[in-house]
Scaffold this motif. Structure first.
Motif, PDB file in Angstrom:
ATOM      1  N   PHE A 395       0.649  -0.944   0.076  1.00 34.97           N
ATOM      2  CA  PHE A 395       0.070  -0.061  -0.064  1.00 34.97           C
ATOM      3  C   PHE A 395       0.981   1.084  -0.187  1.00 34.97           C
ATOM      4  O   PHE A 395       0.724   2.535  -0.872  1.00 34.97           O
ATOM      5  CB  PHE A 395      -0.876  -0.258   1.326  1.00 34.97           C
ATOM      6  N   PHE A 403       1.389   9.327  -6.529  1.00 31.67           N
ATOM      7  CA  PHE A 403       2.505  10.360  -6.165  1.00 31.67           C
ATOM      8  C   PHE A 403       2.903  10.933  -7.405  1.00 31.67           C
ATOM      9  O   PHE A 403       3.779  12.055  -7.174  1.00 31.67           O
ATOM     10  CB  PHE A 403       2.848  10.764  -4.514  1.00 31.67           C
ATOM     11  N   LEU A 409      -0.824  15.595  -3.810  1.00 32.14           N
ATOM     12  CA  LEU A 409      -1.293  14.295  -2.676  1.00 32.14           C
ATOM     13  C   LEU A 409      -2.639  14.531  -3.198  1.00 32.14           C
ATOM     14  O   LEU A 409      -3.330  13.132  -2.647  1.00 32.14           O
ATOM     15  CB  LEU A 409      -1.811  14.841  -0.966  1.00 32.14           C
ATOM     16  N   PHE A 416      -6.965   5.883  -3.354  1.00 32.52           N
ATOM     17  CA  PHE A 416      -7.726   5.974  -2.297  1.00 32.52           C
ATOM     18  C   PHE A 416      -8.789   5.204  -2.725  1.00 32.52           C
ATOM     19  O   PHE A 416      -9.651   4.400  -2.467  1.00 32.52           O
ATOM     20  CB  PHE A 416      -7.671   6.848  -1.099  1.00 32.52           C
TER      21      PHE A 416
ATOM     22  N   CYS B 113      -6.183   2.347   6.305  1.00 30.54           N
ATOM     23  CA  CYS B 113      -5.648   2.721   4.461  1.00 30.54           C
ATOM     24  C   CYS B 113      -5.278   4.567   4.184  1.00 30.54           C
ATOM     25  O   CYS B 113      -4.963   5.019   4.591  1.00 30.54           O
ATOM     26  CB  CYS B 113      -5.787   2.042   3.432  1.00 30.54           C
ATOM     27  N   CYS B 114      -7.017   4.240   4.793  1.00 29.03           N
ATOM     28  CA  CYS B 114      -7.208   5.774   5.134  1.00 29.03           C
ATOM     29  C   CYS B 114      -6.622   6.591   5.995  1.00 29.03           C
ATOM     30  O   CYS B 114      -6.398   7.978   5.831  1.00 29.03           O
ATOM     31  CB  CYS B 114      -8.807   5.668   5.259  1.00 29.03           C
ATOM     32  N   TYR B 116      -3.094   6.209   6.394  1.00 25.24           N
ATOM     33  CA  TYR B 116      -2.123   6.390   6.541  1.00 25.24           C
ATOM     34  C   TYR B 116      -2.201   7.687   5.178  1.00 25.24           C
ATOM     35  O   TYR B 116      -0.946   8.676   5.375  1.00 25.24           O
ATOM     36  CB  TYR B 116      -1.763   5.445   5.814  1.00 25.24           C
ATOM     37  N   VAL B 117      -3.185   7.199   4.648  1.00 24.98           N
ATOM     38  CA  VAL B 117      -3.503   8.989   3.510  1.00 24.98           C
ATOM     39  C   VAL B 117      -3.783  10.129   3.699  1.00 24.98           C
ATOM     40  O   VAL B 117      -2.854  10.937   2.977  1.00 24.98           O
ATOM     41  CB  VAL B 117      -4.247   8.321   2.530  1.00 24.98           C
ATOM     42  N   LEU B 120       0.379  11.434   4.938  1.00 17.65           N
ATOM     43  CA  LEU B 120       1.269  12.032   4.350  1.00 17.65           C
ATOM     44  C   LEU B 120       0.549  13.400   3.679  1.00 17.65           C
ATOM     45  O   LEU B 120      -0.652  13.972   4.293  1.00 17.65           O
ATOM     46  CB  LEU B 120       0.578  11.006   3.170  1.00 17.65           C
ATOM     47  N   GLY B 121       2.040  14.021   3.443  1.00 20.42           N
ATOM     48  CA  GLY B 121       2.197  15.830   3.698  1.00 20.42           C
ATOM     49  C   GLY B 121       1.880  15.947   5.141  1.00 20.42           C
ATOM     50  O   GLY B 121       1.848  17.150   4.976  1.00 20.42           O
ATOM     51  N   ARG B 122       1.353  15.841   6.364  1.00 22.18           N
ATOM     52  CA  ARG B 122       0.945  15.999   7.466  1.00 22.18           C
ATOM     53  C   ARG B 122       1.703  15.777   8.419  1.00 22.18           C
ATOM     54  O   ARG B 122       2.720  16.860   9.212  1.00 22.18           O
ATOM     55  CB  ARG B 122      -1.114  16.406   7.449  1.00 22.18           C
ATOM     56  N   TYR B 125       7.309  11.937   6.051  1.00 20.22           N
ATOM     57  CA  TYR B 125       7.094  11.024   5.149  1.00 20.22           C
ATOM     58  C   TYR B 125       7.435   9.557   5.734  1.00 20.22           C
ATOM     59  O   TYR B 125       6.975   8.418   6.292  1.00 20.22           O
ATOM     60  CB  TYR B 125       7.519  10.510   3.696  1.00 20.22           C
ATOM     61  N   THR B 129       5.001   6.405   7.700  1.00 16.51           N
ATOM     62  CA  THR B 129       4.909   4.562   6.981  1.00 16.51           C
ATOM     63  C   THR B 129       5.597   4.033   7.938  1.00 16.51           C
ATOM     64  O   THR B 129       5.503   2.487   7.789  1.00 16.51           O
ATOM     65  CB  THR B 129       6.247   4.837   5.505  1.00 16.51           C
ATOM     66  N   PHE B 132       2.261   3.662  10.130  1.00 15.04           N
ATOM     67  CA  PHE B 132       1.326   2.993   9.536  1.00 15.04           C
ATOM     68  C   PHE B 132       1.716   1.164   9.124  1.00 15.04           C
ATOM     69  O   PHE B 132       0.665   0.124   9.414  1.00 15.04           O
ATOM     70  CB  PHE B 132       0.632   3.355   7.880  1.00 15.04           C
ATOM     71  N   LEU B 171       8.771  11.821  -3.073  1.00 14.49           N
ATOM     72  CA  LEU B 171       7.890  10.984  -1.955  1.00 14.49           C
ATOM     73  C   LEU B 171       7.239  12.293  -0.779  1.00 14.49           C
ATOM     74  O   LEU B 171       7.188  13.709  -0.807  1.00 14.49           O
ATOM     75  CB  LEU B 171       8.333  10.557  -0.870  1.00 14.49           C
ATOM     76  N   PRO B 172       6.005  11.803  -0.740  1.00 11.42           N
ATOM     77  CA  PRO B 172       4.394  12.831  -0.437  1.00 11.42           C
ATOM     78  C   PRO B 172       5.550  13.285   1.122  1.00 11.42           C
ATOM     79  O   PRO B 172       5.802  12.333   1.895  1.00 11.42           O
ATOM     80  CB  PRO B 172       3.104  11.871   0.191  1.00 11.42           C
TER      81      PRO B 172
END
Lengths: 496, 172
Positions: A395, A403, A409, A416, B113-114, B116-117, B120-122, B125, B129, B132, B171-172
């Motif tokens: 995942f 990305f 983002l 997703f 997964c939600c 983790y998404v 990302l960015g907050r 990385y 990861t 998660f 990478l995000p």
């Protein structure tokens, strides 16, 4: 294409970078293919984003090698676990697993490896021979033919990927076409369904849609199964005697032809090819009663066809910009990302590209056979990694791949959302392949339909009167009517 | 399957209607061409098609029980493998009862997964990861806490190194 062009392209590829890329990507593909739930499409889609910064030729080496490796890799889990690693290897289970159960796992792996190698080689020969010929026919295509071709692609793909319920295949295809309409329209650049969002102006990006629909959907589905599987079968001798391959030369040839032909049909792909080939081999076999009980011929038929299909699926990609299978659709997208424009003008704009692709296929076939026969035991170990360790890593790679293309983002969120959509589609028996094909063909259908209408001043008759259009419409109609219960009843009553 | 098809059919009819309405709101005049060059033409046709297909699905689910009976009888067991005598549960530690059911497992996967998404960015990385992967392994009882931490840490550093340092991928 002359042999000398192919030879010179191959020799150009024989540099350390290409060889290194071909081997690691084939190995990666084999692992992706082996792991139940991870498909070739997902593997290629994942690496499309990750190889975004590669030189175009090296990116193609990586992606084609992954494609070849993953279609072959699925045979491992089919033989050892009785679970097809990718849908393309479902037919391999029928005879591969009985062979493993009676202690011939190594032999079955060897047979699958050599059959896959021969199948891929057959596919690449057809790619080299038929791409230039089809390219000449493609030059006759106008807007009318391209529009009808996209409809034909959706209908036949929906029909073959949802054989028990084609309506759902067609719905998925139309949904893909509709989703591709989001963003600026190709003629007047007017925004459609963007809700004022700048992120949607360029449309929904293909890679997040693909990675989501295939990758994330698969991750959820794999994780929701209460049981996991491990390998207990022991693997011994892996190189099959050559006399076995010679004995079944007719099956190999027939399966190769079936694979290439099915591959060349838009959006259909390797799974259908291997089923048709398996069924045909059984019909023509001297020993049909052995099929399902560990028949060498059955295993050869399934594995030759699914790998020959790869070459076939790439033929319409290069000549018509229409993918022959779902992984080929990602390959097409990757070509666009790297500034290569497949289609009728490819031989004019990049005359050696078909040769380069053929040479890459040859290199990846060699890598596949070498890795397949030499790394048997380490690759079996991969099947023993528990899914709850593997899936979160996959995942995170899906997120990186989505990305990487645009550095947004938004694409990760999109991936997703499409993952959840892909999961619900699976749960409700809607195939993902026609949706992906529809998404790819949507801009072509829209652009060419309106362009054709503008040229003729709103007259739709050329769609039905031009020779190639007529053939395509007749084929489309035959496919739809062939699955209609009402039509079948009418035929039966007419016969009576 | 009838119920699922009924729900899917209704959803498709509504989606088709929404897209059709959206297409009508797009400019149909003053586009430089006539109606046949309008940007809403193809989406409108597709929206009608998808609504019709949805309607067909609804009608089939209500009127054709025979179809579903035939579908149920003709399923291919190879494509949805059930438990096999040679295969067993692999790599998992002792599990609570909810983990034997499909829905809670799917919901937990989506929720993780939600999260983790959204992280990302907050959050940096590598930290997001590692958290998660470790959390995923622990919640699905894939390994003990030390092993999960080790796998999470190693995987996040490896992904960062391979893709950011070697492949030069953002990478995000």
């Amino acid at each position: 294409m002359s042999i000398s062009v192919l030879f010179s392209e191959f020799m150009e590829l024989m540099n350390p970078t290409s060889i290194f890329n071909a081997f690691w990507a084939t190995g990666f593909g084999i692992i992706v293919g082996m792991l139940p739930g991870l498909t070739a499409t997902m593997g290629v889609a994942l690496l499309t984003g990750l190889t975004f910064r590669f030189m175009p030729e090296q990116a193609m080496v990586v992606l084609i090698s992954t494609y070849v490796g993953s279609i072959y890799g699925g045979s491992r889990s089919a033989i050892l676990l009785n679970i097809p690693g990718t849908p393309a290897n479902a037919a391999t289970c029928i005879d591969g697993n009985p062979l493993a159960r009676r202690g011939e796992a190594g032999y079955a792996i060897g047979l699958a490896t050599t059959s896959s190698g021969i199948g891929t080689f057959f596919g690449l020969v057809c790619l080299a021979v038929f791409s230039p010929l089809l390219g000449k026919i493609a030059l006759q295509f106008g807007s009318w033919e391209f529009f009808v071709l996209s409809i034909f692609g959706i209908v036949i793909c929906g029909n073959l990927t949802a054989p028990k319920d084609p309506l759902k295949g067609w719905i998925a295809g139309i949904a893909g076409l509709l989703l591709s309409q989001v963003g600026q329209d190709p003629i007047q650049a007017l925004p459609r369904f963007t809700f004022g969002q700048l992120q949607l102006m360029g449309g929904l990006s293909l890679i997040p849609v693909l990675v989501g629909a295939y990758g994330v959907g698969e991750i959820i589905e794999v994780m929701q199964r209460p049981r996991d599987y491990t390998v207990r079968t022991k693997v011994r001798q892996v190189i099959p005697p050559l006399r076995d391959l010679f004995r079944y030369w007719k099956t190999i040839l027939r399966s190769g032809i079936i694979g290439v032909l099915v591959g060349a049909i838009p959006g259909v792909g390797e799974d259908t090819a291997s089923w048709i080939s398996y069924d045909t081999a059984k019909r023509f076999s001297d020993r049909p009663d052995e099929f399902g009980k560990g028949s060498h011929e059955g295993l050869i038929a399934a594995e030759t066809a699914n790998n020959a299909c790869i070459g076939g699926a790439v033929i319409p990609v290069l000549t018509l910009a229409v993918p022959g299978s779902a992984p080929a659709a990602v390959l097409l997208a990757a070509m666009w990302l790297h500034g290569i424009r497949p289609g009728p003008l490819l031989p004019i704009e990049q005359p050696f590209f078909i040769g380069t692709v053929t040479a890459i296929f040859l290199l990846s076939t060699i890598a596949m056979v070498v890795l397949g026969l030499s790394l048997v035991r380490p690759l079996v170990k991969v099947l023993q990694v528990p899914r709850m360790i593997l899936m979160p890593v996959v995942f995170t790679l899906c997120c990186v791949g989505s990305f990487a293309v645009s550095g947004r983002l938004f694409d990760v969120y999109l991936m997703f959302l499409f993952g959840i959509l892909g999961y619900f589609m699976r749960r409700n028996d809607f195939p993902a392949a026609p949706m992906v094909l529809g998404f790819i063909l949507g801009p072509m259908a829209d652009d060419n339909f309106r362009r054709a209408m503008i040229i003729t001043g709103g007259d739709i008759s050329p769609f039905f009167t031009r020779p190639i259009s007529i053939i395509l419409w007749l084929l489309t109609l035959a496919v739809i009517l062939g699955r209609s219960t009402l039509f079948r009843k009418m035929l039966r009553s007419l016969k009576k | 399957m009838e119920k699922k098809d009924l729900t899917s059919g209704i959803a498709l009819v509504l989606t088709g209607a929404a897209f059709f309405a959206g297409s009508l709101l797009l400019p149909w005049k003053d586009t430089g061409y006539d109606w046949f060059g309008a940007p809403g033409l193809v989406p409108a046709i597709l929206a009608v098609l998808i609504a019709l297909c949805g309607l067909r699905l609804v009608i089939r689910s209500r009127k054709e029980p025979d179809f579903y009976a035939r579908l149920a009888a003709g399923e291919n067991p190879l494509l949805c493998p059930e438990e096999d005598e040679d295969n067993d549960s692999g790599g998992e530690t002792a599990r609570p009862a909810w983990m034997e059911k499909e829905r809670p497992r799917a919901v937990l996967t989506v929720a993780l997964c939600c999260t983790y998404v959204l992280l990302l960015g907050r959050v940096p990385y590598m930290a997001a990861t590692a958290a998660f992967i470790t959390g995923f392994i622990l919640l699905f009882r894939g390994a003990g806490i030390l092993k999960a931490l080790f796998i999470g840490g190693t995987a996040s550093v490896s992904i960062w190194f391979v893709f950011y340092k070697i492949f030069a991928v953002f990478l995000p």
